[in-house]
Design a protein around this motif. Structure first.
Motif, short mmCIF file in Angstrom:
data_model
loop_
_atom_site.label_atom_id
_atom_site.label_comp_id
_atom_site.label_asym_id
_atom_site.label_seq_id
_atom_site.Cartn_x
_atom_site.Cartn_y
_atom_site.Cartn_z
N ARG A 99 44.40 81.33 29.94
CA ARG A 99 44.08 81.75 28.58
C ARG A 99 42.56 81.80 28.45
N ASN A 100 42.07 82.32 27.37
CA ASN A 100 40.62 82.31 27.13
C ASN A 100 40.15 80.87 26.99
N ILE A 101 39.04 80.56 27.69
CA ILE A 101 38.53 79.19 27.67
C ILE A 101 37.10 79.23 27.14
N PRO A 102 36.84 78.58 26.00
CA PRO A 102 35.49 78.64 25.39
C PRO A 102 34.50 77.73 26.11
N ILE A 103 33.22 78.02 25.88
CA ILE A 103 32.14 77.18 26.41
C ILE A 103 32.30 75.77 25.86
N GLY A 104 32.12 74.77 26.72
CA GLY A 104 32.16 73.39 26.31
C GLY A 104 33.51 72.73 26.42
N LYS A 105 34.55 73.52 26.67
CA LYS A 105 35.90 72.93 26.75
C LYS A 105 36.05 72.15 28.06
N ILE A 106 36.77 71.05 27.99
CA ILE A 106 37.13 70.29 29.18
C ILE A 106 38.42 70.88 29.74
N ILE A 107 38.38 71.27 31.01
CA ILE A 107 39.52 71.96 31.62
C ILE A 107 40.73 71.03 31.70
N GLU A 108 41.90 71.57 31.25
CA GLU A 108 43.18 70.90 31.41
C GLU A 108 44.07 71.74 32.33
N ILE A 109 45.13 71.14 32.83
CA ILE A 109 46.04 71.88 33.71
C ILE A 109 46.62 73.09 32.99
N GLU A 110 46.81 72.98 31.68
CA GLU A 110 47.37 74.09 30.90
C GLU A 110 46.43 75.30 30.85
N ASP A 111 45.16 75.07 31.16
CA ASP A 111 44.19 76.17 31.15
C ASP A 111 44.23 77.00 32.44
N LEU A 112 45.00 76.52 33.39
CA LEU A 112 44.91 77.10 34.73
C LEU A 112 46.21 77.81 35.14
N ASN A 113 46.02 78.85 35.93
CA ASN A 113 47.13 79.53 36.61
C ASN A 113 46.68 79.79 38.05
N PHE A 114 47.60 80.23 38.89
CA PHE A 114 47.30 80.36 40.33
C PHE A 114 47.84 81.70 40.82
N LYS A 115 46.89 82.61 41.13
CA LYS A 115 47.28 83.98 41.46
C LYS A 115 46.46 84.52 42.63
N LYS A 116 47.00 85.56 43.26
CA LYS A 116 46.26 86.30 44.27
C LYS A 116 45.14 87.08 43.57
N PRO A 117 44.05 87.40 44.30
CA PRO A 117 43.79 87.12 45.72
C PRO A 117 43.18 85.74 45.94
N GLY A 118 43.03 85.39 47.21
CA GLY A 118 42.49 84.09 47.56
C GLY A 118 40.98 84.08 47.73
N THR A 119 40.28 84.85 46.90
CA THR A 119 38.83 84.99 47.05
C THR A 119 38.04 84.06 46.13
N GLY A 120 38.74 83.38 45.22
CA GLY A 120 38.06 82.46 44.31
C GLY A 120 38.20 81.02 44.79
N ILE A 121 38.21 80.10 43.81
CA ILE A 121 38.43 78.69 44.15
C ILE A 121 39.89 78.53 44.57
N SER A 122 40.11 77.97 45.72
CA SER A 122 41.47 77.83 46.24
C SER A 122 42.34 77.00 45.30
N ALA A 123 43.62 77.40 45.21
CA ALA A 123 44.57 76.64 44.40
C ALA A 123 44.67 75.20 44.86
#
Length: 330
Positions: free
Chosen positions: A279-303
């Motif tokens: 989802r859209n994540i604003p500046i200053g937010k502390i990342i939660e698991i709900e903010d994350l998804n795991f998709k191809k390609p594998g060019t970013g931060i690894s799952a």
């Protein structure tokens, strides 16, 4: 590399022309060695000697007389084999046959299964100081040891597991014997396998168990006359057999370091998953698991790193489905 012997046996049925064609076929299928049998009827058998059950159309004495070649023909067959980059091998069934083969400077001798206890013949072959292959299709270890005690000084020696059954059913192949032979004889000989089955599996299994030489009967057609043709392999199938044996050998001898994944660098980018915003994540937010998804390609931060991302503070606006970067986080 595994050595492959194309066994012609008596498939030629006494035809010199067919014998020449069979040598050419052996080269075509990719064999390394072509093998014949050198029979001289009155030197090796009594006229009233019994024939095997699969040999019924004529008595073997007459058959051996009819299908034998002259000295000049043997010399020509060897010449054709060598011109086709094949070693020329034959099994002599008498001392006189050894002399004939020696006179054409045969490349190597093969001792047939039925000759393992014929010690005078084995002594004669040993005296030539040539390379020797020995089949063991109807012998126990005591008989094999007796023969090898004579042959141990041969410059190159191969002991071949074999079952003298035509065709040989899978349960009688005796692949386990290859490992026993390796433990007993590897200090004096290579270990091989003479394949009398109709298919591919036995030869491949033998390679897996450590056989370095594979022999199989070759024919131009299973419909050719004689006891060998029906149990031999036709040219097209033999080509496939050779290909399978070569590939199996490569597979066995090619070692892989499982920790070296450099070959898969590009594949990992395509098939593995990266961390993306769910989802859209604003500046200053502390990342939660709900903010994350795991998709191809594998060019970013690894799952696989997702736990290191959770509880990190966002310093840049992140859009839904955007690949996360360490630069996005404080």
């Amino acid at each position: 590399m595994v050595k492959i012997i194309a066994e012609i046996g008596s498939v030629h049925d006494g035809s010199f022309g067919n014998a020449c064609k069979l040598i050419e076929a052996a080269a075509e299928v990719g064999a390394d060695v072509v093998k014949f049998q050198t029979h001289i009827a009155n030197e090796e058998t009594l006229k009233n000697a019994p024939s095997p059950s699969y040999f019924t159309d004529e008595d073997r004495y007459s058959y051996f007389e009819r299908t034998s070649f002259s000295l000049n023909q043997w010399a020509k067959l060897k010449e054709i084999a060598n011109k086709n980059n094949l070693s020329f091998l034959s099994s002599p069934f008498s001392i006189k046959a050894v002399d004939i083969l020696e006179s054409i400077n045969i490349d190597a001798f093969k001792i047939a299964s039925g000759e393992v206890t014929n010690l005078p013949l084995i002594e004669k072959i040993a005296s030539t100081k040539k390379e020797v292959y020995i089949s063991t299709g109807m012998s126990n270890f005591k008989e094999i040891d007796q023969a090898l005690n004579i042959l141990k000084s041969a410059p190159y020696l191969t002991v071949m597991q074999c079952s003298s059954i035509y065709p040989c059913p899978p349960e009688k192949v005796g692949i386990n014997v290859i490992e026993l032979m390796k433990s007993k004889y590897s200090n004096i000989a290579k270990i091989g396998f003479s394949d009398h089955t109709l298919g591919f599996a036995a030869g491949i299994s033998a390679i897996v168990k450590g056989a370095e030489v594979i022999e199989k009967h070759l024919t131009l057609s299973n419909m050719m006359y004689g006891s060998d043709a029906a149990n031999a392999m036709e040219v097209d199938k033999f080509k496939s057999f050779v290909k399978m044996i070569r590939e199996t050998s490569i597979i066995i001898n090619s070692k892989i370091d499982k920790n070296d994944i450099s070959d898969y660098k590009e594949m990992k980018k395509i098939f593995e998953k990266s961390i993306v915003a769910s989802r859209n994540i604003p500046i200053g937010k502390i990342i939660e698991i709900e903010d994350l998804n795991f998709k191809k390609p594998g060019t970013g931060i690894s799952a696989s790193k997702y736990k290191s991302v959770i509880n990190q503070k966002v310093k840049k606006q992140i859009q839904v489905d955007q690949l996360l970067s360490w630069d996005d986080l404080e």
